[in-house]
Design a protein around this motif. Structure first.
Motif, mmCIF file in Angstrom:
data_model
loop_
_atom_site.group_PDB
_atom_site.id
_atom_site.type_symbol
_atom_site.label_atom_id
_atom_site.label_comp_id
_atom_site.label_asym_id
_atom_site.label_seq_id
_atom_site.Cartn_x
_atom_site.Cartn_y
_atom_site.Cartn_z
ATOM 1 N N ASN A 246 3.983 7.255 15.759
ATOM 2 C CA ASN A 246 4.580 8.521 15.368
ATOM 3 C C ASN A 246 5.757 8.794 16.297
ATOM 4 O OD1 ASN A 246 5.090 10.939 14.178
ATOM 5 N ND2 ASN A 246 3.435 12.020 15.183
ATOM 6 N N PRO A 247 6.968 8.754 15.821
ATOM 7 C CA PRO A 247 7.384 8.495 14.454
ATOM 8 C C PRO A 247 7.359 6.991 14.173
ATOM 9 C CG PRO A 247 9.328 8.861 15.784
ATOM 10 C CD PRO A 247 8.135 9.049 16.688
ATOM 11 N N PRO A 248 7.102 6.606 12.939
ATOM 12 C CA PRO A 248 7.077 5.190 12.581
ATOM 13 C C PRO A 248 8.467 4.668 12.231
ATOM 14 C CG PRO A 248 6.462 6.491 10.700
ATOM 15 C CD PRO A 248 6.671 7.461 11.847
ATOM 16 N N ARG A 249 8.608 3.367 12.363
ATOM 17 C CA ARG A 249 9.806 2.698 11.842
ATOM 18 C C ARG A 249 9.486 2.247 10.425
ATOM 19 N NH1 ARG A 249 10.458 -1.757 16.352
ATOM 20 N NH2 ARG A 249 8.238 -1.586 16.090
ATOM 21 N N ALA A 250 10.461 2.272 9.565
ATOM 22 C CA ALA A 250 10.267 1.849 8.172
ATOM 23 C C ALA A 250 9.904 0.367 8.126
ATOM 24 C CB ALA A 250 11.531 2.102 7.371
ATOM 25 N N PRO A 251 9.090 -0.037 7.139
ATOM 26 C CA PRO A 251 8.763 -1.457 7.016
ATOM 27 C C PRO A 251 9.994 -2.277 6.663
ATOM 28 C CG PRO A 251 7.675 -0.159 5.287
ATOM 29 C CD PRO A 251 8.458 0.779 6.125
ATOM 30 N N ARG A 252 9.977 -3.534 7.089
ATOM 31 C CA ARG A 252 11.051 -4.447 6.684
ATOM 32 C C ARG A 252 10.869 -4.760 5.214
ATOM 33 N NH1 ARG A 252 14.102 -7.763 9.807
ATOM 34 N NH2 ARG A 252 13.521 -9.575 8.572
ATOM 35 N N ILE A 253 11.957 -4.759 4.474
ATOM 36 C CA ILE A 253 11.927 -5.093 3.049
ATOM 37 C C ILE A 253 12.605 -6.456 2.895
ATOM 38 C CG2 ILE A 253 12.615 -4.391 0.732
ATOM 39 C CD1 ILE A 253 10.612 -2.462 2.107
ATOM 40 N N LEU A 254 11.842 -7.419 2.350
ATOM 41 C CA LEU A 254 12.340 -8.782 2.184
ATOM 42 C C LEU A 254 12.101 -9.247 0.756
ATOM 43 C CD1 LEU A 254 10.915 -10.216 5.528
ATOM 44 C CD2 LEU A 254 13.270 -9.520 5.076
ATOM 45 N N SER A 255 12.751 -10.326 0.369
ATOM 46 C CA SER A 255 12.651 -10.817 -1.012
ATOM 47 C C SER A 255 11.407 -11.673 -1.256
ATOM 48 C CB SER A 255 13.900 -11.620 -1.376
ATOM 49 O OG SER A 255 14.013 -12.739 -0.522
ATOM 50 N N ARG A 256 10.672 -11.987 -0.199
ATOM 51 C CA ARG A 256 9.440 -12.765 -0.336
ATOM 52 C C ARG A 256 8.566 -12.501 0.887
ATOM 53 N NH1 ARG A 256 10.734 -16.629 3.317
ATOM 54 N NH2 ARG A 256 12.826 -17.443 3.342
ATOM 55 N N PRO A 257 7.267 -12.796 0.807
ATOM 56 C CA PRO A 257 6.429 -12.642 1.998
ATOM 57 C C PRO A 257 6.910 -13.605 3.082
ATOM 58 C CG PRO A 257 5.113 -13.237 0.071
ATOM 59 C CD PRO A 257 6.535 -13.282 -0.337
ATOM 60 N N THR A 258 7.084 -13.085 4.272
ATOM 61 C CA THR A 258 7.637 -13.884 5.360
ATOM 62 C C THR A 258 6.821 -13.643 6.626
ATOM 63 O OG1 THR A 258 9.821 -13.646 4.381
ATOM 64 C CG2 THR A 258 9.748 -14.337 6.687
ATOM 65 N N ARG A 259 6.354 -14.720 7.231
ATOM 66 C CA ARG A 259 5.596 -14.593 8.482
ATOM 67 C C ARG A 259 6.577 -14.581 9.640
ATOM 68 N NH1 ARG A 259 1.515 -18.980 10.941
ATOM 69 N NH2 ARG A 259 3.513 -20.025 11.125
ATOM 70 N N GLU A 260 6.672 -13.444 10.326
ATOM 71 C CA GLU A 260 7.551 -13.322 11.489
ATOM 72 C C GLU A 260 6.760 -13.254 12.790
ATOM 73 O OE1 GLU A 260 11.418 -11.046 9.897
ATOM 74 O OE2 GLU A 260 9.611 -9.819 9.918
ATOM 75 N N PHE A 261 5.465 -13.017 12.693
ATOM 76 C CA PHE A 261 4.584 -12.979 13.852
ATOM 77 C C PHE A 261 3.503 -14.035 13.654
ATOM 78 C CE2 PHE A 261 6.356 -8.697 13.475
ATOM 79 C CZ PHE A 261 6.967 -8.594 14.713
ATOM 80 N N VAL A 262 2.521 -14.053 14.518
ATOM 81 C CA VAL A 262 1.485 -15.081 14.459
ATOM 82 C C VAL A 262 0.689 -15.018 13.161
ATOM 83 C CG1 VAL A 262 -0.597 -15.940 15.586
ATOM 84 C CG2 VAL A 262 1.315 -15.154 16.966
ATOM 85 N N HIS A 263 0.390 -13.811 12.675
ATOM 86 C CA HIS A 263 -0.481 -13.667 11.511
ATOM 87 C C HIS A 263 0.190 -12.863 10.399
ATOM 88 C CE1 HIS A 263 -3.754 -15.374 13.784
ATOM 89 N NE2 HIS A 263 -3.466 -14.547 14.771
ATOM 90 N N LEU A 264 -0.070 -13.292 9.159
ATOM 91 C CA LEU A 264 0.443 -12.616 7.969
ATOM 92 C C LEU A 264 -0.724 -12.381 7.025
ATOM 93 C CD1 LEU A 264 2.823 -11.655 6.134
ATOM 94 C CD2 LEU A 264 2.933 -14.004 5.281
ATOM 95 N N TYR A 265 -0.834 -11.160 6.522
ATOM 96 C CA TYR A 265 -1.891 -10.791 5.578
ATOM 97 C C TYR A 265 -1.256 -10.297 4.287
ATOM 98 C CZ TYR A 265 -4.607 -11.102 9.789
ATOM 99 O OH TYR A 265 -5.177 -11.581 10.938
ATOM 100 N N MET A 266 -1.914 -10.650 3.176
ATOM 101 C CA MET A 266 -1.431 -10.217 1.863
ATOM 102 C C MET A 266 -2.618 -9.804 1.003
ATOM 103 S SD MET A 266 1.360 -13.241 1.158
ATOM 104 C CE MET A 266 1.492 -12.829 -0.549
ATOM 105 N N TRP A 267 -2.367 -8.921 0.043
ATOM 106 C CA TRP A 267 -3.358 -8.491 -0.933
ATOM 107 C C TRP A 267 -3.281 -9.468 -2.099
ATOM 108 C CZ3 TRP A 267 -7.187 -5.040 -0.978
ATOM 109 C CH2 TRP A 267 -7.674 -4.563 -2.192
ATOM 110 N N ILE A 268 -4.313 -10.298 -2.267
ATOM 111 C CA ILE A 268 -4.332 -11.310 -3.324
ATOM 112 C C ILE A 268 -5.680 -11.228 -4.037
ATOM 113 C CG2 ILE A 268 -4.247 -13.778 -3.865
ATOM 114 C CD1 ILE A 268 -2.547 -14.134 -1.312
ATOM 115 N N GLY A 269 -5.649 -11.046 -5.363
ATOM 116 C CA GLY A 269 -6.890 -11.009 -6.130
ATOM 117 C C GLY A 269 -7.830 -9.904 -5.704
ATOM 118 N N CYS A 270 -7.297 -8.727 -5.419
ATOM 119 C CA CYS A 270 -8.078 -7.544 -5.035
ATOM 120 C C CYS A 270 -8.760 -7.674 -3.679
ATOM 121 C CB CYS A 270 -9.101 -7.185 -6.109
ATOM 122 S SG CYS A 270 -8.339 -6.751 -7.668
ATOM 123 N N GLN A 271 -8.205 -8.487 -2.794
ATOM 124 C CA GLN A 271 -8.737 -8.559 -1.434
ATOM 125 C C GLN A 271 -7.628 -8.979 -0.467
ATOM 126 O OE1 GLN A 271 -11.790 -11.522 -1.187
ATOM 127 N NE2 GLN A 271 -10.449 -13.187 -1.755
#
Length: 98
Positions: free
Chosen positions: A60-85
């Motif tokens: 608080n206050p937050p920074r806006a999320p990065r908006i990219l054209s595809r999922p991109t791993r910029e840190f060690v771990h990347l999580y995505m919502w796939i198939g309702c999980q």
């Protein structure tokens, strides 16, 4: 030391919001902690210090999320919502994109 992560959420045909997570981004913590939360909850949080099953500890206050054209791993771990999980995405070295 913090284990940083990103959560990539598709918000358009080729538009992905990448929400930053500062602490405890490793899969053994994140996957059970994310299980309660839906993509809309994560997008509302905008920028997260830590995800737990009971709360999203947000900057608080937050920074806006990065908006990219595809999922991109910029840190060690990347999580995505796939198939309702939530899924921990491990890109292959020879795969285009992620």
């Amino acid at each position: 030391m913090s284990t940083r992560a990103q959560i990539a959420i598709q918000i358009g045909p080729e538009v992905w919001a990448h929400v930053y997570v500062h602490f405890d981004g490793y899969p053994a913590h994140m996957l059970p902690a994310l299980a309660r939360w839906k993509p809309e909850d994560i997008l509302t949080a905008i920028e997260i210090r830590q995800v737990t099953p009971k709360a999203l500890d947000c900057f608080n206050p937050p920074r806006a999320p990065r908006i990219l054209s595809r999922p991109t791993r910029e840190f060690v771990h990347l999580y995505m919502w796939i198939g309702c999980q939530w899924v921990h995405v491990m890109p292959q070295a020879d795969a285009p994109g992620v």
